[in-house]
Scaffold this active site. Structure first.
Site, PDB file in Angstrom:
ATOM      1  N   ARG B 297       0.770  -1.147   0.084  1.00 57.56           N
ATOM      2  CA  ARG B 297       0.007   0.167  -0.085  1.00 57.56           C
ATOM      3  C   ARG B 297       0.742   1.404  -0.111  1.00 57.56           C
ATOM      4  NH1 ARG B 297      -5.353  -1.868   3.394  1.00 57.56           N
ATOM      5  NH2 ARG B 297      -6.177  -2.863   1.749  1.00 57.56           N
ATOM      6  N   TYR B 441      -6.264  -0.472  -7.110  1.00 59.66           N
ATOM      7  CA  TYR B 441      -5.535  -1.703  -6.531  1.00 59.66           C
ATOM      8  C   TYR B 441      -4.765  -1.654  -4.988  1.00 59.66           C
ATOM      9  CZ  TYR B 441      -0.897  -0.936  -9.205  1.00 59.66           C
ATOM     10  OH  TYR B 441       0.002  -0.257  -9.784  1.00 59.66           O
ATOM     11  N   GLU B 442      -4.570  -2.718  -4.574  1.00 59.98           N
ATOM     12  CA  GLU B 442      -4.151  -2.729  -3.197  1.00 59.98           C
ATOM     13  C   GLU B 442      -5.185  -2.124  -2.312  1.00 59.98           C
ATOM     14  OE1 GLU B 442      -1.189  -4.917  -4.093  1.00 59.98           O
ATOM     15  OE2 GLU B 442      -1.595  -4.371  -2.167  1.00 59.98           O
ATOM     16  N   GLY B 443      -6.465  -2.384  -2.675  1.00 60.37           N
ATOM     17  CA  GLY B 443      -7.520  -1.765  -1.703  1.00 60.37           C
ATOM     18  C   GLY B 443      -7.922  -0.456  -2.347  1.00 60.37           C
ATOM     19  N   GLN B 448      -9.375   2.314   1.663  1.00 61.50           N
ATOM     20  CA  GLN B 448      -8.268   2.902   2.409  1.00 61.50           C
ATOM     21  C   GLN B 448      -9.242   4.100   3.651  1.00 61.50           C
ATOM     22  OE1 GLN B 448      -5.216   1.618   2.217  1.00 61.50           O
ATOM     23  NE2 GLN B 448      -5.668   0.654   0.356  1.00 61.50           N
TER      24      GLN B 448
END
Lengths: 592, 592
Positions: B297, B441-443, B448
């Site tokens: 992240r 991406y990555e949440g 977040q």
């Protein structure tokens, strides 16, 4: 796969309920015999079919394939030729054209609804005919009767297409730098030489002829933007009977490789002693071209709304179906593995932002179109002048604000898809790529903002702004003005007036100020204008609520969202404007 | 064509002058013998060469060609294989890796500078090794000693690469829905079956082996996210001597067609009784995976800064050279046909926005990295815990705020090019397309924001926020705190504290509130965090100004710009948060 359904219910709401278009048309002699509310609805129904069934299915494939260039010959993607032939059979290109030359003479208020549908369905396809419409406007206003007789009917029919050839490699926003030459010939025509870039539809395989409107300089032209003349330069020379003659000496040198609108051929056009005809007066070409550019600016603004509407429809469909997570207050679909995305407040925030901006934009585009119709057709000269002033004031806002909020909406519409939004198959990323150009072409949004604040507000000492403010005040003072929105609208208007007064006072002392804060000013103005639209829509919805709770209730809730979640953006814009120009000027060029 | 030059002067400023990295490293035993300021500078110099000379030249060609799939075999674009071989020779993959297994043990504060360079030069290329670094972190923290001995050295060397296999077609943000099965085998391994999508580098031709970290369910797993375990699943089985054995039963089914990062292979991965090894404890896989995800992240956040920096550099170069129009106060280059774009206040507004956001982000990424280094290496347990709390609090801000402002910056960097910004050849549109994925991406950035407000603020009753606020207050109280920025920072902090207190109070009563306002809260927090960074940088610049007016003067002017033109965005965010959740909840799902 994304599907497009024209938002007919909302278009009818805007046209008939908010702006009472039928009554307006009935009192304007030029329109009274041409169109009424029923005709308009029938046209919109047909337009909805054409755009959703004929054009939307070619949007993805057109993006994947793109336009092709082969040794000067340009071909559009598979299906475009056939679709174009069907499209022009319907007479759509001349929808708002001058009936004296074969146009259908429909009001702009109706045409903007259709344009929105076109851009929603297929922005690339739409550009081929959007330029034709603008070209016709410029010819209708400035060309000789002979040229009008010869060209307009074939342009309105879509048999031929139009382009606008302004930009050169070294002359974009600054057209005063352009170098294309026009040498007078013995027969009264001109020999045009020069190279133009970014010419939408400069070459294509859809139409039998292409009519280029080209900016160039006569031999005795003064330097800068006051020495520019406008020429009509056809791809094929045209006989006095309209028959196509020899090929003119112009060609497409290449196509640009672009981020989006890939099915639209963006051409480098080379003119090499090409035969052209002067349109309007020598050295007054830029003003004549502005007839077309102002039209195109509103049209390109509507591209922002159209792409946003398409993205919104896809986003709503996806978030209703996609199951992921649970609503914060507990499961709403306990029988399923997860709740649909649409229950999540953060997803609703994105959808409502899209909805409020798109519907606000639809109303505002119709409002600007109403002023265009009044400017053209009102019997009273004062009414025409007032409408003209509003058109001049509001066109840059429409172009820039529709497209800035259009990009924002398409980004939201992509975001709610998560990773799938980044994948081409779903179509949402194409809308982001396609809408992005609308902030750039037809005058960048920065140029629009300069036009608004510099020419349309400061230069006339706020006169046009006062007209708009008076209208809003009159609305707020009506008994039907909806509470609490009317008072919030008034507060926002006062903020716009206050910051405008401050700018009028400061601009004389600080020559950098207008350029320094114009973009924030345009945005602030845009949010206030949308607040007026939303208050207006809320008034109608409050009155109609009992008859259709689903539709009018949604309107009122969306108005509530607009006033509480989007309009507050003006607080920051106001503070940023008041910070003035100094923070932008401290750095030397080499300190960046 | 765009060129990339690593911003070494600014990186040294942040590392050494703002955060006194050398002194910090000297007091941490694990780092004291490994790195000092001089070593760090030498590494950055070398990194600048590698990224600008080896990787940047492959960025455009990689985008044009993309990654290829042919019957399960994936090939990277021309030049990637050779560049990767050269890249891993330099030992870069293991830069911050555990020295016990062949990593170089460099601090994260240094690694983030390098990561930024990588993403500036070539985001697609970078992803192949960024995932390896995260994979190593997860293995280092959770794998058995035997697996660590076998895998880590070959991953740190770059000989093998790592992936993270989380998403399934029906399970994205909601990993609790995932279905991949893991059956225990007699030999202690597991048979993994399932299909994963969006797997970056799931298959490629750069490395001899690929180490997949796969989330799946054991037969006795509880439903939802508490029944997920983590497995190491190599492409080729590995003998106890590290030699590659038979091919595991997993394959790449296809590549996604994406908006951007086209040279990065985004794979559908099918596991069909593939042999895997449990990492960490059964059913605790999600927590173990978070070791990797938190790392990724921050890394993906830095993609936002890196792309923005590249776009900024191109934009500055272009606006210095491109002649168009005249400065509002009169010609600044009267001997030329027009002034360079950079004299226009509106262009400077866009450049300064990019500069202030990128440099603010660079400082903040280094600040978060400092906390990561302290959390790992501080001798004092309280200091470690404090740093851990700050890392947990600030990681979602770094990921989302870096990438949101990264997109904004890349849009500005495209806009100043006018029409040329939309053309592929100039590279600016690629940066927009490439950076866009980083918000997803990555949440997603919405996830977040929920993590920040829900878990990192509300769930601990604001404890972590108080740590951060105390630090800012202490800074404001130092004699070196720069006027007037320090007092503006304090005012902004008080606003963050006030809105946080209101949210803590309201969240218990309104379950929808957190999700309804989390995104605006994260943004408000981000602007306050950047204000802290800019005040900090301004303090150093005020002290150093006499020694280098060009650099420190630019810092102070950019700080001035940040405080007067960007920080005021919190006014609107604050108002929107206080409007609460109600405006999002009124519409029924079918009213959208």
């Amino acid at each position: 796969m994304p599907e497009y359904h024209a938002p007919l219910r909302d278009m009818r709401f805007v046209l008939h309920e908010v702006f009472a278009a039928g009554q307006l048309w009935a009192r304007l002699p030029a329109l009274a015999g041409t169109v009424d509310a029923e005709t308009a609805d029938a046209i919109l129904e047909e337009a909805a079919k054409v755009t959703s069934e004929l054009l939307a299915p070619l949007n993805r494939s057109g993006d994947e394939e793109g336009a092709h260039w082969d040794n000067g010959v340009v071909s559009t993607p598979a299906g475009f030729r056939e679709a174009y032939a069907t499209y022009i059979e319907g007479g759509w290109v001349g929808l708002a054209g001058n009936p004296a030359y074969g146009g259908l003479g429909m009001p702009k208020m109706l045409a903007v609804q259709f344009e929105e549908m076109l851009y929603s369905a297929n922005a690339s396809f739409t550009l081929y005919s959007a330029l034709t419409s603008g070209c016709c406007l410029a010819l209708d206003a400035h060309a000789s009767e002979e040229l009008k007789q010869l060209y307009l009917p074939r342009l309105y029919s879509g048999e031929w297409a139009g382009t606008m050839c302004l930009t050169e490699a070294h002359a974009g926003s600054d057209l005063g730098l352009l170098r294309t030459r026009a040498e007078p010939q013995a027969d009264g025509s001109y020999a045009i030489s020069g190279s133009k870039i970014f010419i939408t539809g400069g070459e294509q395989d859809l139409t039998a002829n292409i009519v280029h409107l080209v900016l160039g300089r006569l031999p005795d032209a003064p330097a800068g933007s006051k020495g520019i003349s406008l020429f009509l330069v056809p791809k094929f020379l045209v006989g006095s009977d309209g028959a196509l003659g020899t090929r003119n000496s112009l060609s497409c040198g290449s196509l640009e490789h672009k981020m989006g609108i890939k099915a639209s051929a963006t051409c480098v056009m080379n003119f090499d002693d090409a035969t052209g005809y002067l349109i309007g007066e020598p050295h007054k070409g830029l003003a004549a071209m502005f007839t077309m550019m102002n039209y195109e600016r509103l049209s390109i603004g509507i591209q922002g709304i159209g792409c946003a509407e398409a993205s919104y429809q896809n986003a709503v469909a996806y978030t209703r179906e996609r199951l992921q997570g649970r609503a914060p207050g507990g499961a709403q679909a306990p029988q399923k593995s997860a709740d649909p995305l649409i229950v999540h407040p953060d997803v609703r925030r994105m959808l409502l932002t899209m909805k409020a901006l798109t519907e606000g934009g639809r109303a505002f585009s119709t409002y600007v179109a109403q002023q265009l119709d009044l400017a053209k057709h009102a019997e009273d000269a004062d009414e025409r002048r007032r409408a003209e002033a509003l058109v001049a004031l509001l066109t840059p806002i429409a172009k820039a604000f529709f497209t800035d909020t259009g990009l924002e909406s398409c980004i939201h519409g992509q975001q709610v898809f998560g990773g799938h939004g980044y994948i081409r198959e779903w179509g949402q990323e194409q809308l982001v790529r396609d809408v992005r150009i609308a902030q750039i072409y037809e005058g960048t949004n920065g140029i629009q903002a300069l036009d608004l604040l510099g020419r349309k507000v400061v230069a006339n000492d706020g006169a046009a702004l006062r007209l708009f403010a008076e209208e809003i005040r009159a609305f707020v003072d009506t008994p039907a003005a909806p509470r609490p929105f009317a008072s919030e609208l008034l507060t926002a208007l006062e903020r716009l007036e206050s910051i405008s007064a401050w700018l009028l006072e400061q601009a004389g002392k600080d020559p950098a100020l207008v350029s320094a804060v114009a973009v924030e000013y345009l945005n602030l103005f845009g949010y206030v204008a949308y607040a007026y639209m939303w208050a207006h829509m809320a008034a109608v919805a409050q009155a109609g609520r009992a008859s259709d709770e689903a539709f009018y209730g949604a309107k009122l809730s969306t108005a509530q969202f607009y006033f509480s979640k989007l309009l507050p953006r003006i607080h920051s814009l106001d503070a940023v404007i008041r910070a003035g120009s100094a923070p932008l000027l401290e750095l030397a060029d080499d300190q960046f």
